[in-house]
Design an enzyme around this catalytic site. Structure first.
Site, PDB file in Angstrom:
ATOM      1  N   THR A  86       0.843  -1.214   0.020  1.00  0.00           N
ATOM      2  CA  THR A  86       0.003  -0.002   0.136  1.00  0.00           C
ATOM      3  C   THR A  86       0.812   1.352  -0.057  1.00  0.00           C
ATOM      4  OG1 THR A  86      -0.271  -0.089   2.530  1.00  0.00           O
ATOM      5  CG2 THR A  86      -1.955  -1.107   1.260  1.00  0.00           C
ATOM      6  N   CYS A 263       7.096   2.276   6.599  1.00  0.00           N
ATOM      7  CA  CYS A 263       5.932   2.650   7.438  1.00  0.00           C
ATOM      8  C   CYS A 263       5.734   3.992   7.781  1.00  0.00           C
ATOM      9  CB  CYS A 263       5.968   1.874   8.599  1.00  0.00           C
ATOM     10  SG  CYS A 263       5.890   0.027   8.509  1.00  0.00           S
ATOM     11  N   LYS A 266       5.149   6.777   4.862  1.00  0.00           N
ATOM     12  CA  LYS A 266       3.641   6.667   4.137  1.00  0.00           C
ATOM     13  C   LYS A 266       2.645   6.717   4.926  1.00  0.00           C
ATOM     14  CE  LYS A 266       3.325   1.846   3.686  1.00  0.00           C
ATOM     15  NZ  LYS A 266       1.932   1.600   4.471  1.00  0.00           N
TER      16      LYS A 266
END
Length: 438
Positions: A86, A263, A266
């Site tokens: 993602t 992590c 984003k």
């Protein structure tokens, strides 16, 4: 119980290997033939301590397998995990959910019997409900429940984090799904690991909130470190003092060149976008993002200042380029900002990283890659520590000074003693500490 893990990236592969270690039958599905071949041989395509051994053991036991064929794995599964990427979407900072929704479309035709579909990927609030809506349109006849089960793994210690978690968080609103998830995490609950069942929205938001808070702690201590330098305090003493307060804790209070990784950047961006669109802006977290971006630029300036105001025609030895030790991850690493800025100012850059070269080479053109730290500092005017790999802590500073042409050591991770560096004949620069401090 049979598990299908869609995606063999960092989260998917670690989770698949750990679930198989618990005794479950796990099929990890990926669409990259080269990665599949490597994993089938028990070799991880990512660097994570202990992962190769864990994979090999469970492959040999027949509990862990890898496949490029989604259909049979989904059809046989009691639980299907979505562990696809993602990444940050270009232009607006949102999480790109195209891989998640693409996986949902691919798996829908193969659902057979009651199946729990669970997001392991970090996804924005409302994603679980959107997955449910899409599945209802694709397979109105299917029996399923959609859950959110975010991971809280630290790169470099992911296996320990998975098997000894602070908590396991499961977002759901279906009683049958809760029975399945309780069975899945029973090996952890019998070890007294808290397994928390909450709403799907709470689980999705908690993951972002946790990472945003940790990013806040990093940015906070970085700014405190700058203040320490101005007033003559020692940031390590300050951090230790406030970290002893149980309301604060001592984790993530280590100053450095800014956070990076897969992590924090984003997730901070995504929660900011969600908050803005919900008309509930997070001004503190927005400032964290600004502070961290500026931090990386400032660190390049700090190196230039230590080199008497110019790095033109000087050789800079950079020790470590991954965003943290014990990983080969280069995503948003501070080195990707700092090294090019030094090159733009005319420096020749020599680099060594114990695990990061393969990932970093295409991202850092024009640098010279070295075999080890001693090779990197040979003939260097300035040595810079960017990543606190343990092997750098054992560096013989007197021998290092003898190999260098210059005498400047810029320690952006505070791994050395100032007194030891000065005794070795080095002009030592650290973060948030007086020159005479350890």
């Amino acid at each position: 119980m049979k598990i299908c893990m869609i995606g063999a990236g960092y989260v998917g592969l670690v989770s698949a290997a750990c679930f198989s270690e618990f005794g479950f039958d796990v099929t990890c599905v990926d669409n990259n033939p080269e990665r599949l071949k490597q994993m089938e041989e028990g070799r991880s395509p990512i660097y994570e301590p202990g992962l190769d051994d864990l994979m090999a053991r469970n492959i040999a036991a027949g509990r862990l397998r890898f496949s490029g064929d989604l259909g049979p794995a989904v059809k046989a599964a009691d639980i299907v995990f979505l562990a696809v990427g993602t990444p940050m979407r270009r232009g607006d900072g949102h999480a790109d959910l195209s891989y998640v929704y693409g996986a949902v479309e691919e798996l829908a035709p193969y659902l057979d019997g009651f199946t729990v579909i669970t997001t392991k990927s970090t996804v924005p609030v409302g994603t679980s409900r959107e997955i449910q809506r899409r599945l209802a349109a694709l397979r109105p006849d299917a029996e399923y429940a959609v859950c959110s089960n975010p991971e809280f793994l630290r790169e470099g210690s992911a296996i320990q984090d998975f098997t000894h978690p602070d908590r396991v968080l499961v977002g759901l609103d279906d009683a049958r799904a809760q029975e399945v998830m309780e069975k899945l995490y029973k090996p952890l609950s019998i070890r007294n690991a808290p397994v928390m069942f909450v709403s799907r929205e709470s689980a999705e938001l908690a993951k972002y909130a946790a990472n945003a808070f940790l990013a806040l702690k990093i940015s906070f201590i970085n700014e405190i470190a700058d203040l320490c330098e101005e007033v003559g305090a020692n940031v390590q003493e300050v951090a230790s003092a406030i970290g002893k307060d149980r309301r604060i804790g001592d984790k993530f209070l280590h100053p450095g060149p800014g956070y990076g990784g897969s992590c924090f950047p984003k997730d901070v961006s995504a929660i900011i976008r969600t908050a803005r669109e919900s008309k509930s802006p997070l001004s503190i977290i927005e400032q964290v993002q600004i502070v961290n971006d500026e931090r990386k630029i400032a660190m390049a300036g700090r190196i230039v200042k230590a080199a008497n105001g110019s790095v033109r025609d000087k050789t800079i030895a950079v020790l470590g380029v991954t965003f943290k030790p014990n990983t080969d991850d280069m995503r948003d690493a501070p080195s990707l900002v700092i090294v090019p800025m030094l090159q733009e100012r005319g420096a020749t850059v020599r680099v060594y990283d114990p695990q990061g070269q393969k990932q970093a080479e295409p991202l850092l053109p024009g640098v010279t890659w070295c075999a080890d730290a001693n090779d990197a500092i040979l003939g260097a005017d300035v040595a810079v520590v960017l990543t606190e790999w343990n092997e750098f802590r054992a560096l013989d500073l007197k021998a290092a000074r003898a190999r260098m042409s210059g005498d400047v050591l810029v320690d952006l991770r505070n791994i050395f003693s100032a007194d030891a560096a000065q005794a070795a004949g080095l002009r030592y620069h650290s973060i948030g500490r007086p020159v005479s401090a350890d």
